[in-house]
Design an enzyme around this catalytic site. Structure first.
Site, PDB file in Angstrom:
ATOM      1  N   HIS A   1       0.573  -1.382   0.044  1.00  0.00           N
ATOM      2  CA  HIS A   1      -0.266   0.079   0.093  1.00  0.00           C
ATOM      3  C   HIS A   1       0.792   1.552  -0.010  1.00  0.00           C
ATOM      4  O   HIS A   1       0.710   1.881  -0.770  1.00  0.00           O
ATOM      5  CB  HIS A   1      -0.888  -0.193   1.341  1.00  0.00           C
ATOM      6  CG  HIS A   1      -1.947  -0.418   0.823  1.00  0.00           C
ATOM      7  ND1 HIS A   1      -3.203  -1.380   1.606  1.00  0.00           N
ATOM      8  CD2 HIS A   1      -3.355   0.081  -0.202  1.00  0.00           C
ATOM      9  CE1 HIS A   1      -3.966  -1.899   0.748  1.00  0.00           C
ATOM     10  NE2 HIS A   1      -3.812  -0.576   0.161  1.00  0.00           N
TER      11      HIS A   1
ATOM     12  N   GLU B   1      -8.241 -18.569 -20.605  1.00  0.00           N
ATOM     13  CA  GLU B   1      -6.578 -18.762 -19.999  1.00  0.00           C
ATOM     14  C   GLU B   1      -6.709 -20.321 -19.952  1.00  0.00           C
ATOM     15  O   GLU B   1      -5.301 -20.304 -19.377  1.00  0.00           O
ATOM     16  CB  GLU B   1      -6.540 -18.232 -18.788  1.00  0.00           C
ATOM     17  CG  GLU B   1      -8.205 -18.981 -17.884  1.00  0.00           C
ATOM     18  CD  GLU B   1      -7.715 -17.753 -16.069  1.00  0.00           C
ATOM     19  OE1 GLU B   1      -6.900 -16.829 -15.547  1.00  0.00           O
ATOM     20  OE2 GLU B   1      -8.854 -18.205 -15.374  1.00  0.00           O
TER      21      GLU B   1
ATOM     22  N   ASP C   1      -2.038 -16.362 -17.288  1.00  0.00           N
ATOM     23  CA  ASP C   1      -2.251 -18.005 -16.754  1.00  0.00           C
ATOM     24  C   ASP C   1      -1.995 -18.701 -18.392  1.00  0.00           C
ATOM     25  O   ASP C   1      -2.006 -19.669 -18.353  1.00  0.00           O
ATOM     26  CB  ASP C   1      -3.900 -18.332 -15.865  1.00  0.00           C
ATOM     27  CG  ASP C   1      -3.689 -18.377 -14.825  1.00  0.00           C
ATOM     28  OD1 ASP C   1      -2.572 -18.764 -14.373  1.00  0.00           O
ATOM     29  OD2 ASP C   1      -4.791 -18.067 -14.479  1.00  0.00           O
TER      30      ASP C   1
ATOM     31  N   CYS D   1      -7.256  -8.771 -20.222  1.00  0.00           N
ATOM     32  CA  CYS D   1      -6.997  -8.675 -18.295  1.00  0.00           C
ATOM     33  C   CYS D   1      -6.452  -9.143 -17.301  1.00  0.00           C
ATOM     34  O   CYS D   1      -5.516  -8.972 -16.491  1.00  0.00           O
ATOM     35  CB  CYS D   1      -8.222  -8.945 -17.362  1.00  0.00           C
ATOM     36  SG  CYS D   1      -9.146 -10.380 -17.061  1.00  0.00           S
TER      37      CYS D   1
HETATM   38  C1  PEP Z   1      -4.890 -13.747 -15.222  1.00  0.00           C
HETATM   39  O1  PEP Z   1      -4.439 -15.353 -15.655  1.00  0.00           O
HETATM   40  O2  PEP Z   1      -4.583 -14.034 -16.233  1.00  0.00           O
HETATM   41  C2  PEP Z   1      -6.310 -13.657 -14.373  1.00  0.00           C
HETATM   42  C3  PEP Z   1      -5.596 -12.064 -15.195  1.00  0.00           C
HETATM   43  O3  PEP Z   1      -5.749 -14.146 -13.107  1.00  0.00           O
HETATM   44  P1  PEP Z   1      -4.835 -14.043 -12.352  1.00  0.00           P
HETATM   45  O4  PEP Z   1      -4.162 -12.998 -12.344  1.00  0.00           O
HETATM   46  O5  PEP Z   1      -6.120 -13.642 -11.195  1.00  0.00           O
HETATM   47  O6  PEP Z   1      -4.621 -15.509 -12.143  1.00  0.00           O
HETATM   48 MG    MG Z   2      -6.314 -16.574 -13.670  1.00  0.00          MG
END
Ligand code: PEP
Ligand code: MG
Length: 581
Positions: free
Chosen positions: A192, A434, A458, A505
């Site tokens: 933080h 993913e 992932d 994402c």
């Molecule tokens: C990903 O796998 O790209 C993702 C956004 O999820 P996490 O990083 O939470 O596994």
């Molecule tokens: Mg993921």
């Protein structure tokens, strides 16, 4: 002149005199109490907690009355921690059953939680340990009747703050006119303190290890937050160079932020949308302040880590409602529980697995624990009334898995209908892409959902068989591997053919060096850490989608990522990849 490397935690350049800050150590007494003292000890504990809550409330009020746009939501999170029922009952149990004095009971319980958080693979969650330390330190100060004032108030002149570690609640009260830069022994990018330094725009280098032993009060320092570099007693020409860099940086920043709230169009008029990845409702304000047009990924597992696997429907409902209300009519994509493998809670009861990353996690776990899954879905559906919710499922590997998940969603909807509990009827549902097998059947998955979101963190891990948390093979974790790029391309195509949205994402979305490639792959929506938005957005404005598509079609034919990288450098100077091997 001495140059010391650390972690770049907040960009920008600061030049000033060092102010060394040493925290007063808390010596916690440990003794056993008698049966007669139990009640009095409980009372002392309750009062200390109550006072700690009052401190925080006062601090929040004070911040709210200033005109500065300070992030104080984590202070509210600290109040929530202080009100945590499980924590109270564990502390009280130590006092009552083990006859511990309040101070040692608080310290033991907080250390238990801290070591649990510190053992997690997820860096963000690991770094929440510091928040817990901060909260327990506050309670202990009241128990020990110590001064709450930490000494940072002694800073009278503009300076560079040099310290071993800075608690978030100290960081929030920093006067940004006086603290020009921060150099710290401890900490990483997602503590933080780092998050606050970025939101206050104070350049910071953390995780230096030994800066407090290399610097004396009054030394001239340069904090180069962009490179993660601290220069002690620099030569005059270096100082001049940094003044010039600082001026240029400030001009660039003004430019970037001036149009972060304006929609982003490429030079050939393609609209690119920018959303935020968040882990906690306290991040809503900061996400909006950085121009997020919605939430592309709310990682709901933080709730479970904090409250345990049995976190109740009400607690979840309030967290989801807060985020939804915060974003008004903007889309908020909440991902269902992605726990297991590396991310575990104390109440996790599964056996240790030989290959946890390929094991019982995310949707696989939820399908075997419908009790937990249904509670979450109920909370999500109820919260849908308060904003523009989208529900997203993680780690889906194929159609039958998705079918099972969707049928549970329908069951819960029917249950709520039966009970007369309102929820929005048309909540868009999506799946993360993913797992490579999901890419290969994307055209089938696309028929069943309203959107895809590619989780490249992932997807890269599973496509290249490279554990994303293993430093030994980190050089093999390669976003520009043609195999990965083809997977993304294939997913985007399947979504397009089915007429559904496809966003991204994973961390790749917020990496400025990947923006050009992602545009060329056909991505029109990116979700990333809010602070990354302005830079990626401003880059995208200079690109032509058509041109990027042509370049990407060329690189998709290349056999290796180094050829891909070379080609990108050749074609587009400002799309130079930085983070791959
Ligand atoms: C990903 O796998 O790209 C993702 C956004 O999820 P996490 O990083 O939470 O596994
Ligand atoms: Mg993921």
């Amino acid at each position: 002149m001495l140059e010391i490397k650390g972690i770049s935690a907040s960009d920008g350049f600061a030049i000033g005199k060092a102010f060394l800050f040493h925290e007063v150590e808390q010596r916690v007494p440990e003794y056993l109490i008698t049966t007669e003292q139990i009640e009095q000890e409980m009372e002392r504990y309750q009062q200390a907690v109550q006072r700690a809550v009052e401190d925080l409330e006062n601090q929040i009020k004070k911040i709210q009355t200033t005109t500065e746009n300070r992030d104080h939501h984590f202070l509210e999170a600290h109040i929530l921690m202080l009100n945590d029922f499980e924590v109270h009952s564990r502390v009280k149990n130590k006092i009552k059953t083990h006859r511990k004095n309040s101070e040692s009971a608080v310290l033991e319980v907080s250390n238990e939680y801290i070591s649990q958080l510190e053992s997690l693979e997820d860096l963000y969650l690991r770094e929440r340990a510091l928040d817990l330390k901060d909260v327990s330190r506050r309670v202990l100060r009241h128990l020990l009747q110590m001064e709450q004032n930490t000494g940072l108030q002694q800073i009278k002149e503009p300076c560079i703050l040099v310290c071993h570690n800075l608690m978030p609640s100290d960081a929030v009260s920093l006067d940004r006119k006086k603290v020009l830069g921060i150099a710290m022994d401890m900490g990483g990018r997602t503590t933080h303190t780092a998050i606050l330094a970025r939101s206050y725009e104070i350049p910071a280098v953390l995780g230096i290890g030994n800066i407090t032993t290399k610097v004396r009060d009054g030394d001239l320092l340069i904090v180069d937050g962009s490179q993660g570099l601290v220069i002690v007693n620099p030569d005059a020409d270096v100082v001049q160079k940094y003044y010039d860099l600082q001026k240029k940086y400030q001009e660039d920043q003004r430019q970037l932020l001036s149009d972060v709230f304006t929609p982003c169009y490429t030079t050939d008029n393609v609209l690119i949308r920018f959303k935020a990845n968040i882990e906690d409702p306290s991040e809503v304000e900061s996400a909006l302040g950085h121009g997020a047009e919605g939430v592309g990924l709310y990682r709901s597992e933080f709730l479970y880590i904090r409250h345990g696997l049995e976190v109740d429907e009400e607690t979840q409902f309030h967290a989801y409602k807060t985020v939804l209300e915060g974003f008004g009519n903007k889309e908020v994509t909440i991902r269902t529980l992605d726990l297991g493998a590396d991310k575990l809670t104390e109440s996790w009861s599964g056996p240790r697995e030989a290959n946890p990353i390929l094991g019982w996690r995310a949707i696989r776990f939820c399908l075997k624990r419908p009790d937990i899954f249904k509670t979450q879905i109920r909370a999500l559906l109820r919260a849908s009334e308060f904003g523009n919710l989208r529900i997203m499922f993680p780690l889906v590997s194929g159609v039958s898995e998705l079918d099972k998940v969707l049928s549970i969603l329908e069951d819960v909807k029917n249950e709520l209908r039966g009970q007369g509990i309102p929820f929005k009827e048309h909540i868009p549902v999506g799946t993360m892409i993913e797992v490579p097998s999901a890419v290969m059947v994307a055209e089938h998955l696309a028929k069943k959902v309203q959107f895809f979101s590619i989780g490249t963190n992932d997807l890269i891990q599973y496509s290249l068989a490279v554990d994303r948390g293993n430093e030994k093979i980190a050089d093999l974790y390669d976003p520009l591997h043609p195999g990965v790029l083809k997977m993304i391309k294939r997913t985007v195509q399947a979504a397009r053919d089915a007429g559904i949205e496809c966003s991204i994402c994973g961390e790749m979305a917020g990496d400025p060096s990947m923006a050009y490639v992602l545009l060329g792959l056909g991505i029109e929506e990116l979700s990333m850490s809010p602070v990354a938005i302005s830079q990626v957005k401003s880059l995208m404005r200079n690109y032509s989608r058509q041109e990027a598509e042509t370049v990407v079609n060329e690189i998709l034919e290349m056999p290796t990522s180094s050829e891909v990288a070379q080609h990108l450098i050749h074609k587009r100077r400002n799309a130079i990849p930085q983070h791959h091997g």
